[in-house]
Design a protein around this motif. Structure first.
Motif, PDB file in Angstrom:
ATOM      1  N   ALA A 155       0.831  -1.204   0.000  1.00 51.33           N
ATOM      2  CA  ALA A 155       0.000   0.000   0.000  1.00 51.33           C
ATOM      3  C   ALA A 155       0.869   1.259   0.000  1.00 51.33           C
ATOM      4  O   ALA A 155       0.624   2.194  -0.782  1.00 51.33           O
ATOM      5  CB  ALA A 155      -0.944  -0.015   1.196  1.00 51.33           C
TER       6      ALA A 155
ATOM      7  N   VAL B 285      -4.237   6.179   5.777  1.00 55.80           N
ATOM      8  CA  VAL B 285      -4.336   4.755   5.486  1.00 55.80           C
ATOM      9  C   VAL B 285      -4.329   4.007   6.810  1.00 55.80           C
ATOM     10  O   VAL B 285      -3.405   4.172   7.615  1.00 55.80           O
ATOM     11  CB  VAL B 285      -3.146   4.274   4.622  1.00 55.80           C
TER      12      VAL B 285
ATOM     13  N   HIS C 138      -4.565   0.099   8.442  1.00 52.38           N
ATOM     14  CA  HIS C 138      -4.452  -1.316   8.089  1.00 52.38           C
ATOM     15  C   HIS C 138      -4.509  -2.157   9.356  1.00 52.38           C
ATOM     16  O   HIS C 138      -3.762  -1.918  10.305  1.00 52.38           O
ATOM     17  CB  HIS C 138      -3.154  -1.588   7.341  1.00 52.38           C
TER      18      HIS C 138
ATOM     19  N   PRO D 157      -4.795  -3.629  -1.860  1.00 48.55           N
ATOM     20  CA  PRO D 157      -3.802  -2.791  -1.183  1.00 48.55           C
ATOM     21  C   PRO D 157      -3.159  -1.747  -2.107  1.00 48.55           C
ATOM     22  O   PRO D 157      -2.443  -0.874  -1.629  1.00 48.55           O
ATOM     23  CB  PRO D 157      -2.737  -3.781  -0.695  1.00 48.55           C
TER      24      PRO D 157
ATOM     25  N   LEU E 123      -3.135   1.472  -3.584  1.00 43.48           N
ATOM     26  CA  LEU E 123      -3.909   2.660  -3.217  1.00 43.48           C
ATOM     27  C   LEU E 123      -3.596   3.898  -4.054  1.00 43.48           C
ATOM     28  O   LEU E 123      -4.141   4.970  -3.794  1.00 43.48           O
ATOM     29  CB  LEU E 123      -3.678   2.979  -1.736  1.00 43.48           C
TER      30      LEU E 123
END
Length: 183
Positions: free
Chosen positions: A13, A64, A66, A155, A157
């Motif tokens: 990502a 972001v 995760h 993932p 992005l």
């Protein structure tokens, strides 16, 4: 952050953000991410290059999140949380459908660049600032603020970053250079 090794999907990502196509009208800067929202986080601040009165016409942030264990409501291991604030002209600010239009623009920008997503939620707020006393020379200003979050389907992005940059420009009335070149 945790003491464990960085998950491969999170690295993917971050690399996709670094290698993403750039909107030339938007400056990006890595900033400290919020803590405690997810085990792995990253954040970018953004602002338009074209400025008025030494202030960007629009600014925003893309965060972001995760969590390999997932979280309730995400329906995936990633969640993107984004915010933008943009100065708008008074005519646009008086439109009763402004909130709906800006919300639809967010979806449009994600779809135009092929950013796969689901479970998008958010709010649109309009703000009028009136100046008084010695500040009257500045006049009144109107801003729109959009806060949104969504789950990306992969993932990768980069398209999400480009879409949010495009939305930043669209709300500020800036046509990105790449669209001018395509015309």
């Amino acid at each position: 952050m945790t003491d464990h090794a960085v998950p491969e999907d999170f690295v993917t990502a971050l690399l996709s953000l670094r290698d993403a196509a750039r909107n030339p009208a938007v400056l990006l800067e890595e900033v400290p991410p919020p803590e405690r929202l997810a085990p792995w986080t990253a954040a970018l601040a953004m602002r338009t290059v074209r400025e008025e009165h030494d202030q960007p016409l629009a600014s925003g942030r893309l965060v972001v999140l995760h969590d390999p264990a997932t979280q309730i409501g995400w329906n995936g291991e990633f969640r993107l949380v984004a915010q933008l604030r943009s100065q708008i002209d008074p005519e646009m600010g008086g439109d009763p459908l402004l909130g709906e239009a800006v919300w639809n623009w967010a979806h449009d920008c994600l779809e135009e660049v092929g950013a796969g997503y689901h479970d998008m939620t958010g709010t649109v707020t309009r703000e009028l600032s009136e100046a008084f006393g010695g500040l009257e020379l500045r006049g009144s200003t109107l801003h729109v603020e959009l806060r949104a979050s969504w789950t990306p389907v992969t993932p990768a992005l980069g398209e999400h970053l480009l879409a949010w940059s495009d939305l930043l420009c669209r709300t500020a009335g800036i046509i990105p250079q790449r669209y001018l070149e395509e015309a």
